[in-house]
Design a protein around this motif. Structure first.
Motif, PDB file in Angstrom:
ATOM      1  N   HIS A  16       0.854  -1.096   0.003  1.00 57.49           N
ATOM      2  CA  HIS A  16      -0.043  -0.042  -0.141  1.00 57.49           C
ATOM      3  C   HIS A  16       0.761   1.371   0.007  1.00 57.49           C
ATOM      4  O   HIS A  16       1.925   1.437   0.479  1.00 57.49           O
ATOM      5  CB  HIS A  16      -1.018   0.036   0.962  1.00 57.49           C
ATOM      6  CG  HIS A  16      -2.014  -1.080   1.311  1.00 57.49           C
ATOM      7  ND1 HIS A  16      -3.235  -0.963   0.482  1.00 57.49           N
ATOM      8  CD2 HIS A  16      -2.153  -2.197   1.621  1.00 57.49           C
ATOM      9  CE1 HIS A  16      -3.801  -1.965   0.872  1.00 57.49           C
ATOM     10  NE2 HIS A  16      -3.055  -2.928   1.460  1.00 57.49           N
ATOM     11  N   ALA A  17       0.477   2.264  -0.647  1.00 59.83           N
ATOM     12  CA  ALA A  17       1.277   3.335  -0.837  1.00 59.83           C
ATOM     13  C   ALA A  17       1.545   4.152   0.510  1.00 59.83           C
ATOM     14  O   ALA A  17       2.783   4.587   0.557  1.00 59.83           O
ATOM     15  CB  ALA A  17       0.411   4.402  -1.769  1.00 59.83           C
ATOM     16  N   SER A  18       0.755   4.100   1.418  1.00 62.72           N
ATOM     17  CA  SER A  18       1.041   4.731   2.699  1.00 62.72           C
ATOM     18  C   SER A  18       1.849   3.721   3.698  1.00 62.72           C
ATOM     19  O   SER A  18       1.886   4.295   4.939  1.00 62.72           O
ATOM     20  CB  SER A  18      -0.387   4.774   3.266  1.00 62.72           C
ATOM     21  OG  SER A  18      -1.137   4.082   3.454  1.00 62.72           O
ATOM     22  N   LYS A  35       4.924   1.392   4.548  1.00 65.49           N
ATOM     23  CA  LYS A  35       6.342   0.923   4.456  1.00 65.49           C
ATOM     24  C   LYS A  35       6.788  -0.167   5.475  1.00 65.49           C
ATOM     25  O   LYS A  35       6.616  -0.213   6.620  1.00 65.49           O
ATOM     26  CB  LYS A  35       7.374   1.937   4.444  1.00 65.49           C
ATOM     27  CG  LYS A  35       8.794   1.557   4.114  1.00 65.49           C
ATOM     28  CD  LYS A  35       9.888   2.734   4.135  1.00 65.49           C
ATOM     29  CE  LYS A  35       9.954   3.241   5.249  1.00 65.49           C
ATOM     30  NZ  LYS A  35      11.105   4.581   5.567  1.00 65.49           N
ATOM     31  N   TYR A  62       2.961   3.463   8.784  1.00 62.81           N
ATOM     32  CA  TYR A  62       1.812   4.188   8.238  1.00 62.81           C
ATOM     33  C   TYR A  62       1.962   5.598   8.225  1.00 62.81           C
ATOM     34  O   TYR A  62       2.007   6.140   9.254  1.00 62.81           O
ATOM     35  CB  TYR A  62       0.547   3.815   8.551  1.00 62.81           C
ATOM     36  CG  TYR A  62      -0.543   4.455   8.129  1.00 62.81           C
ATOM     37  CD1 TYR A  62      -1.024   4.185   6.961  1.00 62.81           C
ATOM     38  CD2 TYR A  62      -1.246   5.683   8.914  1.00 62.81           C
ATOM     39  CE1 TYR A  62      -2.251   5.076   6.444  1.00 62.81           C
ATOM     40  CE2 TYR A  62      -2.099   6.274   8.436  1.00 62.81           C
ATOM     41  CZ  TYR A  62      -2.920   5.932   7.284  1.00 62.81           C
ATOM     42  OH  TYR A  62      -3.841   6.781   6.774  1.00 62.81           O
ATOM     43  N   SER A  63       2.133   6.328   6.876  1.00 66.89           N
ATOM     44  CA  SER A  63       2.424   7.789   6.879  1.00 66.89           C
ATOM     45  C   SER A  63       0.881   8.275   6.269  1.00 66.89           C
ATOM     46  O   SER A  63       0.818   8.321   5.221  1.00 66.89           O
ATOM     47  CB  SER A  63       3.391   8.100   5.980  1.00 66.89           C
ATOM     48  OG  SER A  63       4.729   7.378   6.370  1.00 66.89           O
ATOM     49  N   GLY A  64       0.251   8.837   7.546  1.00 63.22           N
ATOM     50  CA  GLY A  64      -1.062   9.494   6.969  1.00 63.22           C
ATOM     51  C   GLY A  64      -1.086  10.962   7.256  1.00 63.22           C
ATOM     52  O   GLY A  64      -1.762  11.759   6.982  1.00 63.22           O
ATOM     53  N   LYS A 115       4.632  14.876   7.930  1.00 63.08           N
ATOM     54  CA  LYS A 115       6.157  14.554   8.447  1.00 63.08           C
ATOM     55  C   LYS A 115       6.660  14.960   9.722  1.00 63.08           C
ATOM     56  O   LYS A 115       7.219  14.004  10.683  1.00 63.08           O
ATOM     57  CB  LYS A 115       7.004  14.941   7.407  1.00 63.08           C
ATOM     58  CG  LYS A 115       6.877  14.057   6.054  1.00 63.08           C
ATOM     59  CD  LYS A 115       8.227  14.453   5.295  1.00 63.08           C
ATOM     60  CE  LYS A 115       7.954  13.665   3.904  1.00 63.08           C
ATOM     61  NZ  LYS A 115       8.865  13.891   2.878  1.00 63.08           N
ATOM     62  N   ALA A 159      -4.829   1.141   6.039  1.00 60.41           N
ATOM     63  CA  ALA A 159      -4.734   1.341   4.514  1.00 60.41           C
ATOM     64  C   ALA A 159      -5.963   1.611   3.867  1.00 60.41           C
ATOM     65  O   ALA A 159      -6.115   2.227   2.798  1.00 60.41           O
ATOM     66  CB  ALA A 159      -4.344  -0.069   4.207  1.00 60.41           C
ATOM     67  N   GLN A 179      -7.575   5.304   5.960  1.00 63.07           N
ATOM     68  CA  GLN A 179      -6.583   6.519   5.482  1.00 63.07           C
ATOM     69  C   GLN A 179      -6.787   7.609   6.604  1.00 63.07           C
ATOM     70  O   GLN A 179      -6.891   8.726   6.028  1.00 63.07           O
ATOM     71  CB  GLN A 179      -6.766   7.053   3.945  1.00 63.07           C
ATOM     72  CG  GLN A 179      -6.414   5.825   3.054  1.00 63.07           C
ATOM     73  CD  GLN A 179      -4.862   5.477   2.902  1.00 63.07           C
ATOM     74  OE1 GLN A 179      -4.001   6.835   2.812  1.00 63.07           O
ATOM     75  NE2 GLN A 179      -4.419   4.545   2.853  1.00 63.07           N
ATOM     76  N   ASN A 230       0.101   9.393  11.770  1.00 63.30           N
ATOM     77  CA  ASN A 230       1.248   8.595  11.427  1.00 63.30           C
ATOM     78  C   ASN A 230       1.448   7.485  12.567  1.00 63.30           C
ATOM     79  O   ASN A 230       1.227   7.651  13.838  1.00 63.30           O
ATOM     80  CB  ASN A 230       2.570   9.218  11.403  1.00 63.30           C
ATOM     81  CG  ASN A 230       2.728  10.436  10.307  1.00 63.30           C
ATOM     82  OD1 ASN A 230       2.259  10.262   9.419  1.00 63.30           O
ATOM     83  ND2 ASN A 230       3.360  11.458  10.551  1.00 63.30           N
TER      84      ASN A 230
END
Length: 501
Positions: free
Chosen positions: A200-202, A204, A239-241, A244, A292, A295, A299
């Motif tokens: 999933h893009a969000s 890693k 998960y980066s939602g 930063k 995922a 969304q 973070n």
């Protein structure tokens, strides 16, 4: 399972093309009934007293006049609260669960729906029809494929509907991995599942092996894994939602994929259930699956130390002393108290993320089962604000927990003559002393511990994972995201001209 939310009046419900219709009937009914088939049926049933009072009481009808569905089930929903709706839907779907029912109409139009009640209905429908088939090909696959959820005003409950679907995705992901036999859910396989989520893009995913864990100085984690031929895995998910600069919430899940007890071996009876000892890890994976889908703007870091606890010739022995990543030494008095030994190194690792909060989740102690049974998870935290936030999230998600004490006196039994601490402190207050052990590694982190030994799975005829506490964790993250949004709203611009310097 597919869920569809739509506007459905009583008249439309009666004409809905489906295999079965499940109608929630609240205790309170309007004085004037409609002339449509559904309202008339409910009126006759109420007048005759054929539908008993009490949440989840039901009456099944076959081919009633004026309905397209061959099967119609009326079920009492009490006051229409989320808790009542959940019980009602569970009972109704259970009664209608048969091979011929693939499309279900779930009617909430006779009551005032809310986000909470709609979410509860979605979760209950999924729970009532879940079947594990991964290693049982002969098992009948779930026949219910599609649920049409009918309400009066879909737009007003859309958020609850979407949250409910995300929770179902997370809970079923957690159930899948917790229910798997240990030879189908090794640490390496668990890592592969995390890698797939990392597509999933969000999200890693990074997976560390024994050499990397050794280089980090995680001597406590390494000690537990020594007795198994299966190599350990340390799973790191992000998960980066959010922004930063926003500090993440760190979730730490105990990933003992099978627990024999090690040299302090367990009795044979029900030892098969020790495949569920990675319920904490499964809940972290499930929460990431839900993130995922939903969304939220937050973070999140997931840490899963995973290994088996086996009793071969290389296994750690009672009396051995190991050095944790924190530098603190531990006398291992009981090798069956292994969960805390892998979690303590993960807690030390968590500090590098400078988290807003750290929550570890573990099937940690039988003592917590004795204290709270299978209703509430044990909650431990020295931070009132964090404990209150988690308890509120559990209440809202109907995934209950209960705060337990952490008085300093409980740590007295952990003292050792040969190390900085022992890993057990006797039977009395066992869930608390286990939490006190973990607290020694949380240091100044805003930390909480969830002991889910009584809530992660059920035994007996209903043996299987519950997927808890995915609903609680997801709700906590949603609440934190909402808090961030509320505190980061830009100030209103002032009106009037600005004088040049």
């Amino acid at each position: 399972m597919d869920f569809e939310l739509k506007s459905l009046s009583p008249t439309q419900a009666a004409q809905l093309a489906c295999d079965a219709l499940l109608v929630l009937v609240p205790d309170a009914r309007p004085a004037v009934e409609g002339t449509d088939a559904l309202s008339q049926l409910v009126a006759r049933v109420n007048k005759a007293g054929d539908l008993e009072a009490g949440v989840a009481k039901l009456l099944a009808c076959y081919r009633p006049e004026g309905f397209k569905a061959a099967r119609v089930c009326l079920v009492r929903a009490g006051d229409g609260s989320a808790a009542s709706v959940r019980k009602a839907v569970a009972a109704g779907v259970g009664a209608l669960r048969q091979p011929g029912v693939q499309r279900l109409g779930l009617v909430l139009s006779l009551m005032d729906s809310s986000d909470a009640s709609v979410r509860a209905a979605v979760q209950a429908a999924a729970d009532a029809t879940y079947t594990f088939t991964t290693t049982k090909p002969s098992a009948k696959a779930r026949s219910l494929r599609h649920v049409v959820l009918g309400v009066n005003q879909p737009a007003s409950v859309r958020q609850g509907f979407e949250t409910g679907k995300a929770v179902v995705s997370g809970v079923e992901f957690a159930k899948e991995w917790a229910n798997r036999p240990a030879n189908h859910a090794t640490p390496s396989m668990l890592a592969d599942a995390a890698r797939k989520l990392g597509r999933h893009a969000s999200i890693k995913t990074e997976v560390l092996g024994p050499k990397q864990v050794e280089a980090l100085g995680m001597g406590s984690f390494l000690a537990v894994a020594k007795g198994s031929a299966e190599p350990l895995r340390f799973i790191v998910m992000q998960y980066s939602g959010g922004a930063k600069s926003s500090a993440p919430v760190v979730l730490v899940g105990k990933g003992i994929t099978f627990d024999t007890g090690g040299i302090s071996i367990k009795p044979a009876a029900e030892m098969d259930e020790m495949k569920f000892d990675m319920g904490g890890a499964a809940s972290v994976l499930g929460t990431f699956a839900a993130l995922a889908e939903l969304q939220p703007a937050i973070n999140v870091v997931g840490l899963i130390p995973s290994c088996e606890n086996m009793p071969d010739g290389l296994a750690v022995k009672p009396g051995d002393v190991v050095t944790s990543m924190s530098g603190q030494t531990i006398e291992i008095l009981n090798t069956d108290a292994e969960g805390r030994l892998i979690l303590c190194d993960a807690l030390t690792y968590a500090a590098r993320f400078k988290p807003r909060s750290v929550v570890d989740i573990a099937t940690l102690t039988g003592a917590c089962v004795i204290a709270l049974g299978g209703v509430r998870s044990g909650l431990f935290s020295p931070r009132d604000d964090l404990a209150q936030a988690l308890q509120a999230a559990g209440d809202a998600a109907q995934d209950l927990c209960w705060r337990m004490p952490l008085d300093d006196e409980y740590a007295e039994g952990l003292k050792s003559n040969f190390a900085d601490m022992g890993n057990v402190a006797g039977r009395a207050g066992g869930a608390i002393t286990a939490a006190k052990f973990l607290q020694k590694f949380a240091n100044d982190l805003p930390w909480a511990h969830l002991d889910i030994a009584g809530t992660a799975w059920k035994g007996g005829a209903a043996k299987g994972s519950t997927g808890r506490p995915v609903p609680l964790l997801l709700q906590y993250l949603i609440d934190q995201a909402a808090l961030d949004a509320a505190t980061s709203k830009p100030k209103k611009a002032t009106t009037g001209r600005t004088r040049k310097a």
